[in-house]
Design a protein around this motif. Structure first.
Motif, PDB file in Angstrom:
ATOM      1  N   ALA A  39       0.844  -1.196   0.000  1.00  0.00           N
ATOM      2  CA  ALA A  39       0.000   0.000   0.000  1.00  0.00           C
ATOM      3  C   ALA A  39       0.871   1.233   0.000  1.00  0.00           C
ATOM      4  N   ALA A  40       0.411   2.264  -0.711  1.00  0.00           N
ATOM      5  CA  ALA A  40       0.948   3.609  -0.576  1.00  0.00           C
ATOM      6  C   ALA A  40      -0.079   4.351   0.268  1.00  0.00           C
ATOM      7  N   GLN A  41       0.340   4.874   1.426  1.00  0.00           N
ATOM      8  CA  GLN A  41      -0.663   5.310   2.407  1.00  0.00           C
ATOM      9  C   GLN A  41      -0.151   6.410   3.317  1.00  0.00           C
ATOM     10  N   PHE A  42      -1.074   7.313   3.678  1.00  0.00           N
ATOM     11  CA  PHE A  42      -0.761   8.326   4.677  1.00  0.00           C
ATOM     12  C   PHE A  42      -2.032   8.704   5.430  1.00  0.00           C
ATOM     13  N   THR A  43      -1.858   9.208   6.645  1.00  0.00           N
ATOM     14  CA  THR A  43      -2.978   9.582   7.518  1.00  0.00           C
ATOM     15  C   THR A  43      -2.759  10.981   8.066  1.00  0.00           C
ATOM     16  N   PRO A  58      -0.030  -0.041  -5.122  1.00  0.00           N
ATOM     17  CA  PRO A  58       0.831   0.079  -6.304  1.00  0.00           C
ATOM     18  C   PRO A  58       0.964  -1.245  -7.040  1.00  0.00           C
ATOM     19  N   GLY A  59       1.440  -1.149  -8.277  1.00  0.00           N
ATOM     20  CA  GLY A  59       1.692  -2.354  -9.059  1.00  0.00           C
ATOM     21  C   GLY A  59       0.478  -2.812  -9.813  1.00  0.00           C
ATOM     22  N   GLY A  60       0.661  -3.784 -10.693  1.00  0.00           N
ATOM     23  CA  GLY A  60      -0.448  -4.318 -11.473  1.00  0.00           C
ATOM     24  C   GLY A  60      -0.899  -3.327 -12.524  1.00  0.00           C
ATOM     25  N   PRO A  61      -2.185  -3.346 -12.880  1.00  0.00           N
ATOM     26  CA  PRO A  61      -2.702  -2.406 -13.891  1.00  0.00           C
ATOM     27  C   PRO A  61      -2.463  -0.967 -13.460  1.00  0.00           C
ATOM     28  N   GLU A  62      -2.329  -0.101 -14.437  1.00  0.00           N
ATOM     29  CA  GLU A  62      -2.014   1.298 -14.125  1.00  0.00           C
ATOM     30  C   GLU A  62      -3.122   1.957 -13.311  1.00  0.00           C
ATOM     31  N   HIS A  63      -4.369   1.724 -13.693  1.00  0.00           N
ATOM     32  CA  HIS A  63      -5.475   2.380 -12.995  1.00  0.00           C
ATOM     33  C   HIS A  63      -5.933   1.503 -11.835  1.00  0.00           C
ATOM     34  N   LYS A  64      -5.805   2.047 -10.651  1.00  0.00           N
ATOM     35  CA  LYS A  64      -6.150   1.310  -9.440  1.00  0.00           C
ATOM     36  C   LYS A  64      -7.137   2.129  -8.619  1.00  0.00           C
ATOM     37  N   ALA A  65      -7.775   1.460  -7.694  1.00  0.00           N
ATOM     38  CA  ALA A  65      -8.684   2.158  -6.784  1.00  0.00           C
ATOM     39  C   ALA A  65      -7.885   2.905  -5.730  1.00  0.00           C
ATOM     40  N   VAL A  66      -8.285   4.122  -5.466  1.00  0.00           N
ATOM     41  CA  VAL A  66      -7.714   4.922  -4.380  1.00  0.00           C
ATOM     42  C   VAL A  66      -8.839   5.188  -3.391  1.00  0.00           C
ATOM     43  N   GLY A  83      -7.827   5.868  -9.850  1.00  0.00           N
ATOM     44  CA  GLY A  83      -6.628   6.682  -9.803  1.00  0.00           C
ATOM     45  C   GLY A  83      -5.433   5.904 -10.302  1.00  0.00           C
ATOM     46  N   THR A  84      -4.289   6.541 -10.242  1.00  0.00           N
ATOM     47  CA  THR A  84      -3.029   5.913 -10.618  1.00  0.00           C
ATOM     48  C   THR A  84      -2.136   5.861  -9.394  1.00  0.00           C
ATOM     49  N   VAL A  85      -1.669   4.662  -9.056  1.00  0.00           N
ATOM     50  CA  VAL A  85      -0.847   4.468  -7.860  1.00  0.00           C
ATOM     51  C   VAL A  85       0.422   3.727  -8.240  1.00  0.00           C
TER      52      VAL A  85
END
Length: 304
Positions: A39-43, A58-66, A83-85
């Motif tokens: 995960a790419a993550q911040f709080t 991150p990783g896998g298909p370019e368009h991912k759920a954010v 989004g893109t992650v």
């Protein structure tokens, strides 16, 4: 010449390789043993006592759920959009709710000991890169119930358990005892059941007759953004009463719920669910939880 100079300075080339290796190590394929993805993550803190967590895989298909998770004790809302992650960035447009466009600057990579999951006392090793996300971070909930706006925040990429350790487990319904479920057609879901004890051998399997867990869930889609809202509360024995035949019940849960509800099953089997019961969810105040659109049932959970 610049290329020759770069090759002539081993430290620079090594640093570049290390950064690449860190990205690959911290955001590799999911750990098959734990089942946790990268995960790419911040709080960060929102207004009115809410905590706001932004995350993507991150990783896998370019368009991912954010996702943007907004929460405070007893209430939460999750906003999910496309989004893109990557291991170093999150980019997602949440329409009228806000915008996330940040780049991650890693400072260190650490392996920490964390709880295996919310229902476990065991500790496991989790790894993540820690650093700072910089760029555009803006979110405003419906009616301004909470807001965040900043240009930088601490966070990480890697195992999400390392970036944001599990909080203390919240209340859960037991797997046995009497409960009630009310579901609206294309609307919210309401449930109540006895609070479960946490045990090493069978979490949530032993009901606590001294308290009940009330929960409401509502899911909708707004301009391509999926919003899932949730509220939970624990009430004393007098907040949920029912007869031995399980044909009648009354409910009066504590905040963020309000009002009361009555369940009544007639001799012909007709089930009526009426009253003033409502719930305050993040971004949706006083959502009705009774009425003709609901199908309700009073039942006894199987033991074990």
């Amino acid at each position: 010449m610049a290329g020759i100079a770069l090759l002539a300075v081993p430290g620079v080339a090594t640093a570049s390789r290390v950064q690449s290796d860190q990205a690959e190590a911290a955001c590799s394929l999911p750990d098959q043993r734990s089942g946790f993805p990268c995960a790419a993550q911040f709080t960060l803190r929102g207004t009115n006592g809410y905590r706001v967590t932004v995350s993507g895989e991150p990783g896998g298909p370019e368009h991912k759920a954010v996702t943007i998770l907004v929460e405070r004790p007893g209430q939460s809302a999750t906003y999910t959009g496309d989004g893109t992650v990557t291991a170093n960035s999150i980019d997602a447009h949440f329409r009228h709710f806000g915008r996330i466009a940040v780049h991650f600057h890693a400072k260190e990579i650490r392996r920490v000991r964390v709880r295996g999951n919310c229902l476990s006392d065991s500790r496991v090793s989790a790894k993540a890169r820690f650093g700072t996300f910089t760029g555009l971070i803006r979110f405003r909930g419906e009616g301004g119930y909470t807001e965040v706006s900043t240009r930088h925040v601490h966070g990480g990429t890697g195992d999400p358990r390392a970036i944001r350790p599990y909080p203390e487990c919240g209340p859960y319904s037991a797997l046995s005892g009497v409960g009630l479920l009310a579901v609206a057609e294309d609307g919210p879901i309401f449930s109540v059941g006895p609070e479960g004890f946490m045990t090493r051998t069978g979490p949530l399997s032993v009901p606590n007759p001294q308290s009940y867990v009330f929960r409401a869930i509502d899911v909708e889609k707004s301009n391509g953004i999926v919003i899932a809202r949730d509220a939970i509360a624990v009430g004393q024995p007098d907040t949920f009463s029912f007869d031995d035949a399980l044909t009648a019940a009354t409910i009066a849960p504590p905040a963020p719920f309000s009002g009361t509800a009555t369940f009544q099953q007639t001799a012909r089997g007709t089930k009526n669910w009426t009253g003033s019961l409502a719930v305050s969810l993040p971004g949706k105040e006083m959502l009705p939880l009774t009425g003709p659109s609901f199908s309700a049932d009073l039942h006894r959970w199987p033991v074990g």
